[in-house]
Design a protein around this motif. Structure first.
Motif, PDB file in Angstrom:
ATOM      1  N   TRP A  35       0.846  -1.187   0.000  1.00  0.00           N
ATOM      2  CA  TRP A  35       0.000   0.000   0.000  1.00  0.00           C
ATOM      3  C   TRP A  35       0.883   1.239   0.000  1.00  0.00           C
ATOM      4  CZ3 TRP A  35      -4.706  -0.587   3.817  1.00  0.00           C
ATOM      5  CH2 TRP A  35      -5.471  -1.702   3.427  1.00  0.00           C
ATOM      6  N   ASN A  36       2.105   1.079   0.484  1.00  0.00           N
ATOM      7  CA  ASN A  36       3.073   2.174   0.532  1.00  0.00           C
ATOM      8  C   ASN A  36       4.451   1.577   0.270  1.00  0.00           C
ATOM      9  OD1 ASN A  36       3.830   5.056   1.419  1.00  0.00           O
ATOM     10  ND2 ASN A  36       5.111   3.800   2.735  1.00  0.00           N
ATOM     11  N   LYS A  37       5.112   2.021  -0.769  1.00  0.00           N
ATOM     12  CA  LYS A  37       6.453   1.538  -1.061  1.00  0.00           C
ATOM     13  C   LYS A  37       7.375   2.732  -1.228  1.00  0.00           C
ATOM     14  CE  LYS A  37       5.063   0.827  -5.887  1.00  0.00           C
ATOM     15  NZ  LYS A  37       4.914  -0.201  -6.950  1.00  0.00           N
ATOM     16  N   VAL A  38       8.670   2.498  -1.084  1.00  0.00           N
ATOM     17  CA  VAL A  38       9.643   3.583  -1.124  1.00  0.00           C
ATOM     18  C   VAL A  38      10.599   3.356  -2.296  1.00  0.00           C
ATOM     19  CG1 VAL A  38      11.415   4.837   0.148  1.00  0.00           C
ATOM     20  CG2 VAL A  38       9.473   3.854   1.381  1.00  0.00           C
ATOM     21  N   LEU A  39      10.636   4.309  -3.208  1.00  0.00           N
ATOM     22  CA  LEU A  39      11.487   4.218  -4.390  1.00  0.00           C
ATOM     23  C   LEU A  39      12.748   5.047  -4.215  1.00  0.00           C
ATOM     24  CD1 LEU A  39       8.787   4.758  -7.172  1.00  0.00           C
ATOM     25  CD2 LEU A  39       9.434   2.614  -6.053  1.00  0.00           C
ATOM     26  N   ARG A  40      13.855   4.566  -4.739  1.00  0.00           N
ATOM     27  CA  ARG A  40      15.069   5.380  -4.806  1.00  0.00           C
ATOM     28  C   ARG A  40      15.077   6.105  -6.140  1.00  0.00           C
ATOM     29  NH1 ARG A  40      20.997   2.906  -5.540  1.00  0.00           N
ATOM     30  NH2 ARG A  40      20.238   2.928  -7.679  1.00  0.00           N
ATOM     31  N   VAL A  41      15.179   7.423  -6.112  1.00  0.00           N
ATOM     32  CA  VAL A  41      15.195   8.233  -7.327  1.00  0.00           C
ATOM     33  C   VAL A  41      16.601   8.812  -7.480  1.00  0.00           C
ATOM     34  CG1 VAL A  41      14.126  10.126  -8.578  1.00  0.00           C
ATOM     35  CG2 VAL A  41      12.770   8.780  -6.977  1.00  0.00           C
ATOM     36  N   GLY A  42      17.303   8.416  -8.515  1.00  0.00           N
ATOM     37  CA  GLY A  42      18.679   8.848  -8.712  1.00  0.00           C
ATOM     38  C   GLY A  42      19.632   7.658  -8.635  1.00  0.00           C
ATOM     39  N   PRO A  43      20.941   7.926  -8.602  1.00  0.00           N
ATOM     40  CA  PRO A  43      21.571   9.247  -8.449  1.00  0.00           C
ATOM     41  C   PRO A  43      21.601  10.049  -9.752  1.00  0.00           C
ATOM     42  CG  PRO A  43      23.252   7.547  -8.578  1.00  0.00           C
ATOM     43  CD  PRO A  43      21.940   6.831  -8.575  1.00  0.00           C
ATOM     44  N   PHE A  44      21.573  11.388  -9.582  1.00  0.00           N
ATOM     45  CA  PHE A  44      21.651  12.327 -10.688  1.00  0.00           C
ATOM     46  C   PHE A  44      22.841  13.260 -10.467  1.00  0.00           C
ATOM     47  CE2 PHE A  44      17.087  11.461 -10.062  1.00  0.00           C
ATOM     48  CZ  PHE A  44      16.799  10.861 -11.277  1.00  0.00           C
ATOM     49  N   PRO A  45      23.480  13.723 -11.539  1.00  0.00           N
ATOM     50  CA  PRO A  45      24.584  14.682 -11.377  1.00  0.00           C
ATOM     51  C   PRO A  45      24.062  16.015 -10.865  1.00  0.00           C
ATOM     52  CG  PRO A  45      24.019  14.412 -13.696  1.00  0.00           C
ATOM     53  CD  PRO A  45      23.239  13.370 -12.951  1.00  0.00           C
ATOM     54  N   THR A  46      24.813  16.660 -10.015  1.00  0.00           N
ATOM     55  CA  THR A  46      24.419  17.964  -9.496  1.00  0.00           C
ATOM     56  C   THR A  46      24.548  19.059 -10.546  1.00  0.00           C
ATOM     57  OG1 THR A  46      26.653  18.298  -8.639  1.00  0.00           O
ATOM     58  CG2 THR A  46      25.005  17.379  -7.121  1.00  0.00           C
ATOM     59  N   LYS A  47      25.337  18.796 -11.591  1.00  0.00           N
ATOM     60  CA  LYS A  47      25.468  19.724 -12.709  1.00  0.00           C
ATOM     61  C   LYS A  47      25.856  18.918 -13.941  1.00  0.00           C
ATOM     62  CE  LYS A  47      30.214  20.756 -11.275  1.00  0.00           C
ATOM     63  NZ  LYS A  47      31.169  21.803 -10.839  1.00  0.00           N
ATOM     64  N   GLU A  48      25.706  19.491 -15.096  1.00  0.00           N
ATOM     65  CA  GLU A  48      25.971  18.772 -16.334  1.00  0.00           C
ATOM     66  C   GLU A  48      27.407  18.263 -16.384  1.00  0.00           C
ATOM     67  OE1 GLU A  48      25.668  19.388 -21.201  1.00  0.00           O
ATOM     68  OE2 GLU A  48      25.040  20.996 -19.818  1.00  0.00           O
ATOM     69  N   GLY A  49      27.539  16.956 -16.662  1.00  0.00           N
ATOM     70  CA  GLY A  49      28.843  16.336 -16.765  1.00  0.00           C
ATOM     71  C   GLY A  49      29.441  15.895 -15.450  1.00  0.00           C
ATOM     72  N   ALA A  50      28.755  16.178 -14.325  1.00  0.00           N
ATOM     73  CA  ALA A  50      29.298  15.820 -13.014  1.00  0.00           C
ATOM     74  C   ALA A  50      29.257  14.309 -12.803  1.00  0.00           C
ATOM     75  CB  ALA A  50      28.509  16.523 -11.909  1.00  0.00           C
ATOM     76  N   THR A  51      30.225  13.805 -12.031  1.00  0.00           N
ATOM     77  CA  THR A  51      30.266  12.397 -11.655  1.00  0.00           C
ATOM     78  C   THR A  51      30.409  12.307 -10.138  1.00  0.00           C
ATOM     79  OG1 THR A  51      32.676  12.349 -11.943  1.00  0.00           O
ATOM     80  CG2 THR A  51      31.311  11.723 -13.848  1.00  0.00           C
TER      81      THR A  51
END
Length: 220
Positions: A35-51
């Protein structure tokens, strides 16, 4: 007009899954269903080209959005799915025939067929607890004090979380479960631009999320 909903501060959520476990235990949700699940969203770069380590991730609790104009109600052939005066979307199991039209219509994939009972189930916002003046179990058991519940018409800042422990006071379990703090008493400052909803396809999702200093990606 009342619109009950949950608001989650994603900058406070640590992805512990406590809300998901608490929900399953209280409501007897079968293994493999949520009824309630938790998804991980990301990881995403903080800026273009970031690793790494210049990346960010957030955890997204996902449940019935108790929409203002729910698609599931529109397609239900028996009237089992209904929008109540308190703004919640509920299912009358005595009317449900298990056709799953509502499951297919839901934009968020938060309904499922209980095969043992032959009916569709989902988050009810713990209506049995609301009737006793208590908080939904996922809100009451949120250890990070990231989840808050109440009537959106009274303002997000007035939604309630469990216990005064986050701002001082009696730290006993009983006191935590029976005293409430408000969202604005606990969370860091936020702006209107920090308040997000899942994708609106005309259904008007009521559940909201606060995310600061990060790009909102919803369920991506």
């Amino acid at each position: 007009m009342t619109q009950y909903a949950i608001v989650t501060d994603l900058n406070r959520c640590v992805g512990c899954l406590g809300c998901s476990v608490a929900c399953k235990v209280l409501n007897g949700v079968p293994v493999g269903s949520y009824w309630n699940k938790v998804l991980r969203v990301g990881p995403f770069p903080t800026k273009e080209g970031a690793t790494y380590p210049d990346v960010y991730t957030y955890w997204l609790p996902l449940q019935c959005q108790h929409c203002k104009n729910p698609e599931c109600v529109k397609v239900c052939p028996t009237g089992a799915s209904m929008k109540l005066a308190d703004g919640t979307v509920q299912i009358d199991k005595s009317k449900c025939i298990g056709c799953q039209f509502c499951v297919m219509a839901c934009p968020y994939g938060v309904r499922y067929l209980n095969e043992d009972e032959g009916v569709v189930e989902k988050c009810t916002l713990c209506e049995q607890k609301l009737a006793e003046g208590e908080l939904p179990q996922c809100v009451a058991q949120c250890g990070a004090r990231a989840r808050f519940f109440g009537d959106l018409d009274e303002g997000i800042g007035n939604l309630k979380g469990a216990g005064k422990v986050a701002i001082g006071g009696d730290t006993s379990y009983e006191a935590t479960m029976n005293t409430f703090c408000t969202l604005d008493e606990v969370v860091d400052p936020y702006s209107e631009g920090d308040i997000h909803h899942l994708t609106d396809v005309g259904n008007g999702p009521a559940v909201a999320y606060i995310l600061r200093n990060g790009m909102w990606k919803g369920q991506e």
